[in-house]
Design a protein around this motif. Structure first.
Motif, PDB file in Angstrom:
ATOM      1  N   THR A  16       0.837  -1.204   0.000  1.00 21.23           N
ATOM      2  CA  THR A  16       0.000   0.000   0.000  1.00 21.23           C
ATOM      3  C   THR A  16       0.869   1.249   0.000  1.00 21.23           C
ATOM      4  OG1 THR A  16      -1.804  -1.133   1.136  1.00 21.23           O
ATOM      5  CG2 THR A  16      -1.794   1.265   1.239  1.00 21.23           C
ATOM      6  N   PHE A  17       1.923   1.249   0.792  1.00 20.49           N
ATOM      7  CA  PHE A  17       2.833   2.394   0.848  1.00 20.49           C
ATOM      8  C   PHE A  17       3.368   2.733  -0.534  1.00 20.49           C
ATOM      9  CE2 PHE A  17       7.464   3.480   1.264  1.00 20.49           C
ATOM     10  CZ  PHE A  17       7.279   4.825   1.522  1.00 20.49           C
ATOM     11  N   PHE A  18       3.873   1.736  -1.247  1.00 22.61           N
ATOM     12  CA  PHE A  18       4.444   2.009  -2.563  1.00 22.61           C
ATOM     13  C   PHE A  18       3.374   2.413  -3.580  1.00 22.61           C
ATOM     14  CE2 PHE A  18       8.106  -0.312  -0.854  1.00 22.61           C
ATOM     15  CZ  PHE A  18       9.126   0.540  -1.248  1.00 22.61           C
ATOM     16  N   ALA A  19       2.154   1.973  -3.366  1.00 25.20           N
ATOM     17  CA  ALA A  19       1.076   2.308  -4.305  1.00 25.20           C
ATOM     18  C   ALA A  19       0.605   3.748  -4.169  1.00 25.20           C
ATOM     19  CB  ALA A  19      -0.098   1.349  -4.112  1.00 25.20           C
ATOM     20  N   ILE A  20       0.687   4.324  -2.948  1.00 25.65           N
ATOM     21  CA  ILE A  20       0.056   5.630  -2.734  1.00 25.65           C
ATOM     22  C   ILE A  20       0.989   6.678  -2.119  1.00 25.65           C
ATOM     23  CG2 ILE A  20      -2.318   4.797  -2.645  1.00 25.65           C
ATOM     24  CD1 ILE A  20      -0.402   5.474   0.582  1.00 25.65           C
ATOM     25  N   LYS A  21       2.271   6.365  -1.971  1.00 20.32           N
ATOM     26  CA  LYS A  21       3.174   7.273  -1.252  1.00 20.32           C
ATOM     27  C   LYS A  21       3.307   8.640  -1.912  1.00 20.32           C
ATOM     28  CE  LYS A  21       7.465   5.441  -3.301  1.00 20.32           C
ATOM     29  NZ  LYS A  21       7.965   6.691  -3.907  1.00 20.32           N
ATOM     30  N   ASP A  22       3.055   8.739  -3.207  1.00 25.98           N
ATOM     31  CA  ASP A  22       3.142  10.027  -3.877  1.00 25.98           C
ATOM     32  C   ASP A  22       1.863  10.850  -3.728  1.00 25.98           C
ATOM     33  OD1 ASP A  22       5.719   9.482  -4.770  1.00 25.98           O
ATOM     34  OD2 ASP A  22       4.985   8.476  -6.578  1.00 25.98           O
ATOM     35  N   LYS A  23       0.805  10.215  -3.231  1.00 26.95           N
ATOM     36  CA  LYS A  23      -0.479  10.902  -3.087  1.00 26.95           C
ATOM     37  C   LYS A  23      -0.843  11.192  -1.637  1.00 26.95           C
ATOM     38  CE  LYS A  23      -2.729   9.188  -7.285  1.00 26.95           C
ATOM     39  NZ  LYS A  23      -3.948   8.498  -7.812  1.00 26.95           N
ATOM     40  N   LEU A  24      -0.462  10.294  -0.714  1.00 30.91           N
ATOM     41  CA  LEU A  24      -0.870  10.434   0.681  1.00 30.91           C
ATOM     42  C   LEU A  24       0.345  10.448   1.605  1.00 30.91           C
ATOM     43  CD1 LEU A  24      -3.858   7.893   0.956  1.00 30.91           C
ATOM     44  CD2 LEU A  24      -3.935  10.331   0.335  1.00 30.91           C
ATOM     45  N   ARG A  25       0.228  11.159   2.706  1.00 26.13           N
ATOM     46  CA  ARG A  25       1.198  11.026   3.789  1.00 26.13           C
ATOM     47  C   ARG A  25       0.907   9.702   4.494  1.00 26.13           C
ATOM     48  NH1 ARG A  25       4.060  15.931   5.603  1.00 26.13           N
ATOM     49  NH2 ARG A  25       3.689  17.465   3.966  1.00 26.13           N
ATOM     50  N   VAL A  26       1.943   8.927   4.727  1.00 27.34           N
ATOM     51  CA  VAL A  26       1.767   7.578   5.256  1.00 27.34           C
ATOM     52  C   VAL A  26       2.356   7.496   6.665  1.00 27.34           C
ATOM     53  CG1 VAL A  26       2.236   5.126   4.929  1.00 27.34           C
ATOM     54  CG2 VAL A  26       1.855   6.610   2.936  1.00 27.34           C
ATOM     55  N   PHE A  27       1.536   7.017   7.597  1.00 26.35           N
ATOM     56  CA  PHE A  27       1.952   6.814   8.985  1.00 26.35           C
ATOM     57  C   PHE A  27       1.742   5.348   9.354  1.00 26.35           C
ATOM     58  CE2 PHE A  27       0.929  11.258   8.626  1.00 26.35           C
ATOM     59  CZ  PHE A  27       1.896  11.888   9.394  1.00 26.35           C
ATOM     60  N   GLY A  28       2.640   4.856  10.219  1.00 22.72           N
ATOM     61  CA  GLY A  28       2.517   3.484  10.682  1.00 22.72           C
ATOM     62  C   GLY A  28       3.789   2.681  10.533  1.00 22.72           C
ATOM     63  N   PHE A  29       4.896   3.332  10.150  1.00 21.61           N
ATOM     64  CA  PHE A  29       6.153   2.622   9.979  1.00 21.61           C
ATOM     65  C   PHE A  29       6.682   2.131  11.316  1.00 21.61           C
ATOM     66  CE2 PHE A  29       5.814   5.512   6.441  1.00 21.61           C
ATOM     67  CZ  PHE A  29       6.185   4.723   5.367  1.00 21.61           C
ATOM     68  N   PRO A  30       7.110   0.878  11.385  1.00 14.62           N
ATOM     69  CA  PRO A  30       7.715   0.395  12.634  1.00 14.62           C
ATOM     70  C   PRO A  30       9.006   1.142  12.906  1.00 14.62           C
ATOM     71  CG  PRO A  30       8.090  -1.179  10.852  1.00 14.62           C
ATOM     72  CD  PRO A  30       7.136  -0.154  10.318  1.00 14.62           C
ATOM     73  N   MET A  31       9.273   1.373  14.180  1.00 13.00           N
ATOM     74  CA  MET A  31      10.473   2.121  14.550  1.00 13.00           C
ATOM     75  C   MET A  31      11.642   1.155  14.719  1.00 13.00           C
ATOM     76  SD  MET A  31       8.390   4.804  16.958  1.00 13.00           S
ATOM     77  CE  MET A  31       9.765   5.738  17.630  1.00 13.00           C
TER      78      MET A  31
END
Length: 305
Positions: free
Chosen positions: A179-194
């Motif tokens: 999902t991240f790679f599909a929409i990263k140019d359109k949406l800000r993405v939160f939820g990455f593991p630290m």
């Protein structure tokens, strides 16, 4: 609107609201907690997310909570208001309270309990986008909604006018990454593991940060991102190790709690740190003494890392 309409990034915790034992809101404690979170360097705050126990509040309480948060934070950092509900009309009603309180955006999950089809979810978010003024962050929360938004559906939602971000709290790593790679140019993405994976994805491909729960480690959470942005990966891993330790101590991979309820664990941890976590409100109940001891032990151990 698009992802550049907002400046949300870094660590934006979904925060607790302290209740007294009788269920009343501890307004003084709420103000103290908000000021502590700002002083600890949070990059924003999410009010009335799952951690905030929105499901046990009346509309009047929500209105008061949003107003109090706005007054206390006073534009020092961005505020996002949780508006999840059962119908699109209810979401819009709550969004108007958030807008009145001068927040910066709203968070909306698919409606709990009702397991909607993809076409129904597109119609749901379309209605909300058409009837609110603030930027929208989608909340993918399969633990609470029984729907795990996939990349094709999120890509469709990303084309709606007001949607600018996603809080992707899926336990399915493959779904998160695709999902991240599909929409990263359109949406800000939160939820990455630290951890190493999250660092690699954000450093090499972008991505905004984490909307975590509770921020019980204070400045250690935002300092993970400051270290990452400064290029100090070793230091970022140090802060991330502490966050990951607590997550694995308290939660399962699907974000369910290993004992008690997540809200009760967060509140217990805040109380143990001398902060106004307060009590949960029914239907959530406080931890037992034995469970409180587990939280205490994990907090002591994380400080030794």
């Amino acid at each position: 609107m698009d992802k550049y309409t907002v400046d949300w990034k870094g660590y934006i915790p979904a925060i607790s609201i302290p209740f007294f034992k009788n269920g009343e809101i501890d307004w003084k404690g709420w103000s103290t907690l908000l000021n502590w979170l700002v002083d600890e360097g949070m990059h924003g705050l999410l009010v009335n997310g799952t951690t905030g126990e929105w499901f046990s509040q009346s509309l009047e309480e929500m209105d008061a909570i949003f107003q109090a948060a706005s007054k206390t934070v006073n534009n020092r950092i961005p505020l996002i208001g949780g508006c999840t509900a059962y119908t699109a009309e209810q979401v819009v009603e709550r969004a108007k309270l958030v807008e009145k309180a001068n927040f910066d955006g709203i968070l909306v999950a698919p409606p709990p309990y009702i397991v909607l089809t993809d076409e129904e979810l597109v119609a749901y978010y379309q209605y909300i986008s058409d009837h609110v003024e603030l930027p929208i962050c989608i909340y993918n929360w399969p633990r609470g909604t029984n729907v795990d938004l996939d990349k094709e559906l999120v890509a469709r939602l990303a084309d709606l006018e007001k949607i600018v971000a996603i809080k992707n709290s899926t336990g399915n790593l493959q779904n998160f990454v695709s999902t991240f790679f599909a929409i990263k140019d359109k949406l800000r993405v939160f939820g990455f593991p630290m951890n190493e994976l999250g660092i690699s994805l954000m450093k090499d491909y972008g991505g905004e940060g984490m909307m975590g729960a509770g921020a019980v480690l204070g400045s250690d959470h935002p300092n993970f991102f400051h270290s990452l942005w400064e290029g100090n990966i070793e230091k970022a891993l140090y802060y991330g190790k502490k966050d990951q330790f607590l997550f694995k101590s308290w939660y399962n991979d699907d974000f369910s709690a290993k004992y008690g309820s997540p809200q009760a664990i967060i509140k217990t941890a805040l109380n143990l740190k001398g902060l106004p976590g307060g009590y949960p409100r029914l239907p959530i109940i406080p931890l037992t003494k034995e469970q409180e001891l587990k939280v205490k032990e994990s907090l002591e151990e994380v400080e030794r890392l």
